[in-house]
Design an enzyme around this catalytic site. Structure first.
Site, mmCIF file in Angstrom:
data_model
loop_
_atom_site.group_PDB
_atom_site.id
_atom_site.type_symbol
_atom_site.label_atom_id
_atom_site.label_comp_id
_atom_site.label_asym_id
_atom_site.label_seq_id
_atom_site.Cartn_x
_atom_site.Cartn_y
_atom_site.Cartn_z
ATOM 1 N N LYS A 183 -8.736 6.319 6.325
ATOM 2 C CA LYS A 183 -7.611 5.522 5.922
ATOM 3 C C LYS A 183 -7.935 4.494 4.898
ATOM 4 C CE LYS A 183 -4.069 7.070 9.313
ATOM 5 N NZ LYS A 183 -3.394 6.357 10.536
ATOM 6 N N GLY A 184 -7.174 4.331 3.734
ATOM 7 C CA GLY A 184 -7.617 3.501 2.820
ATOM 8 C C GLY A 184 -8.903 3.667 2.130
ATOM 9 N N GLU B 86 -0.084 -3.286 4.732
ATOM 10 C CA GLU B 86 -1.097 -2.464 4.653
ATOM 11 C C GLU B 86 -1.128 -1.736 6.280
ATOM 12 O OE1 GLU B 86 -3.675 -0.806 4.012
ATOM 13 O OE2 GLU B 86 -3.933 -1.355 2.022
ATOM 14 N N ASP B 87 -1.754 -0.665 5.996
ATOM 15 C CA ASP B 87 -1.629 0.291 7.500
ATOM 16 C C ASP B 87 -3.203 0.534 7.623
ATOM 17 O OD1 ASP B 87 -2.177 2.386 5.326
ATOM 18 O OD2 ASP B 87 -2.122 3.847 6.654
ATOM 19 N N LYS C 243 -11.121 -1.383 -1.352
ATOM 20 C CA LYS C 243 -10.714 -2.324 -0.362
ATOM 21 C C LYS C 243 -11.792 -2.092 0.676
ATOM 22 C CE LYS C 243 -5.870 -0.941 -0.840
ATOM 23 N NZ LYS C 243 -4.628 -0.281 -0.187
ATOM 24 N N ARG D 135 -11.382 8.538 -2.473
ATOM 25 C CA ARG D 135 -11.889 10.051 -2.471
ATOM 26 C C ARG D 135 -13.393 10.192 -2.370
ATOM 27 N NH1 ARG D 135 -9.146 13.219 -6.960
ATOM 28 N NH2 ARG D 135 -7.482 11.815 -6.726
ATOM 29 N N SER E 131 -2.657 0.470 -4.319
ATOM 30 C CA SER E 131 -3.252 1.593 -3.410
ATOM 31 C C SER E 131 -4.492 2.085 -4.101
ATOM 32 C CB SER E 131 -2.163 2.822 -3.646
ATOM 33 O OG SER E 131 -2.692 3.976 -3.145
ATOM 34 N N ALA E 132 -5.346 2.668 -3.325
ATOM 35 C CA ALA E 132 -6.448 3.374 -3.548
ATOM 36 C C ALA E 132 -6.216 4.632 -4.264
ATOM 37 C CB ALA E 132 -7.519 3.346 -2.373
ATOM 38 N N SER E 133 -5.390 5.113 -4.035
ATOM 39 C CA SER E 133 -5.051 6.677 -4.348
ATOM 40 C C SER E 133 -4.588 6.823 -5.966
ATOM 41 C CB SER E 133 -3.826 7.364 -3.730
ATOM 42 O OG SER E 133 -3.609 8.400 -4.306
ATOM 43 N N ASP F 89 0.933 -1.087 -0.155
ATOM 44 C CA ASP F 89 0.035 0.122 -0.087
ATOM 45 C C ASP F 89 0.820 1.197 0.053
ATOM 46 O OD1 ASP F 89 -2.488 1.449 0.286
ATOM 47 O OD2 ASP F 89 -1.872 1.813 2.444
ATOM 48 N N LEU F 90 0.234 2.419 -0.478
ATOM 49 C CA LEU F 90 1.160 3.590 -0.461
ATOM 50 C C LEU F 90 1.037 4.680 0.529
ATOM 51 C CD1 LEU F 90 3.072 5.495 -2.155
ATOM 52 C CD2 LEU F 90 0.951 6.536 -3.074
ATOM 53 N N ASP F 91 -0.184 4.993 0.836
ATOM 54 C CA ASP F 91 -0.390 5.897 1.892
ATOM 55 C C ASP F 91 -0.319 5.507 3.135
ATOM 56 O OD1 ASP F 91 -0.908 8.278 0.169
ATOM 57 O OD2 ASP F 91 -2.670 7.413 -0.101
ATOM 58 N N ASN G 93 -3.569 9.507 -6.992
ATOM 59 C CA ASN G 93 -2.401 10.268 -7.081
ATOM 60 C C ASN G 93 -1.106 9.467 -6.860
ATOM 61 O OD1 ASN G 93 -3.631 13.046 -7.357
ATOM 62 N ND2 ASN G 93 -4.393 12.417 -5.081
ATOM 63 N N THR H 76 1.436 10.235 4.097
ATOM 64 C CA THR H 76 0.671 11.293 3.309
ATOM 65 C C THR H 76 -0.732 11.473 4.037
ATOM 66 O OG1 THR H 76 0.125 9.487 1.960
ATOM 67 C CG2 THR H 76 1.427 11.276 1.041
#
Ligand code: BG6
Ligand code: MG
Length: 218
Positions: free
Chosen positions: A45-46, A169-170, A145, A49, A114-116, A9-11, A118, A17
């Site tokens: 989180k996760g 994952e966070d 997710k 948008r 990632s869900a982002s 995962d990214l964020d 960006n 972020t």
């Protein structure tokens, strides 16, 4: 050679972020007369948008027309991007490069999950874009997710079976998505929050390369 698919995962896993999402959502919520604290931020989180704005409006008991909804989402993202644009590799979370380098050196396939929307821009800002063999992000998935779609797509891109993949994952939804995909889930954060994960570490400083090697050989 034994190979496992490693999906990040990214964020909140590679970069912190969440603090920028927080600032941008708080400003947006406040402009709509809605309170927004760290507690609410945690629940985003996760979360995509669109779903995030839906939740904020629900908390504030507000409704918006479709046009207003789109306009507010764009406004939030504009502010978020103003923070992202100032990022550099100093914002990579501690010891993430240690683990990524180990995986690259041991020729293990690595994907982003990632869900982002960006994600690609952020990876470029922190100079990690070329580290990943595959990138699956908010622009390639239709189901959020805890649906496993994002991680199953990443496994497919890496040409790995889901059972041979490991996810970092966070978020609670992300850990559930990894479990739903039949992958090994590694929670990054508080064990009390991420108790559904197969393993939990506070951050990457707690993860040794020996542990990664054991995962590869398992
Ligand atoms: C997730 C974050 O990675 O991406 C969420 O944890 C965020 O907080 C989601 O809402 C979507 O991100 P973006 O960048 O497409 O708005
Ligand atoms: Mg995350």
């Amino acid at each position: 050679m034994i190979k496992k698919g490693f999906i990040f995962d990214l964020d909140g896993v590679i970069v912190d972020t969440a603090k920028y999402h927080f600032l941008a959502w708080r400003n947006l919520a406040n402009s709509l007369g809605i309170d927004f604290t760290e507690k609410e931020n945690e629940q985003l989180k996760g979360v995509s948008r669109v779903k995030s704005l839906e939740k904020i409006l629900q908390w504030g008991n507000k409704t918006l027309s479709e046009d207003e909804f789109m306009e507010n989402m764009a406004r939030k993202n504009q502010e978020y991007l103003s923070y992202i644009n100032k990022m550099d590799d100093s914002e990579i979370l501690p010891d993430v490069p240690k683990i990524l380098n180990y995986l690259v050196e041991s020729k293990q396939p690595i994907s982003l999950g990632s869900a982002s929307k960006n994600a690609r821009a952020i990876l470029k800002k922190v100079n990690l874009f070329d580290t990943f063999d595959a990138i699956v992000d908010g622009t390639n998935v239709s189901k959020a997710k805890p649906d496993p779609e994002v991680f199953l797509n990443a496994a497919k891109e890496l040409k790995m079976n889901p059972e041979d993949c490991i996810v970092f994952e966070d978020s609670v939804a992300g850990v559930q998505a990894a479990n739903n995909a039949n992958m090994i889930s590694i929670g990054i954060g508080e064990a009390s929050v991420l108790h559904e994960a197969d393993y939990v570490f506070k951050d990457f400083t707690e993860i040794s390369t020996e542990f990664i090697q054991q995962l590869i050989e398992k």
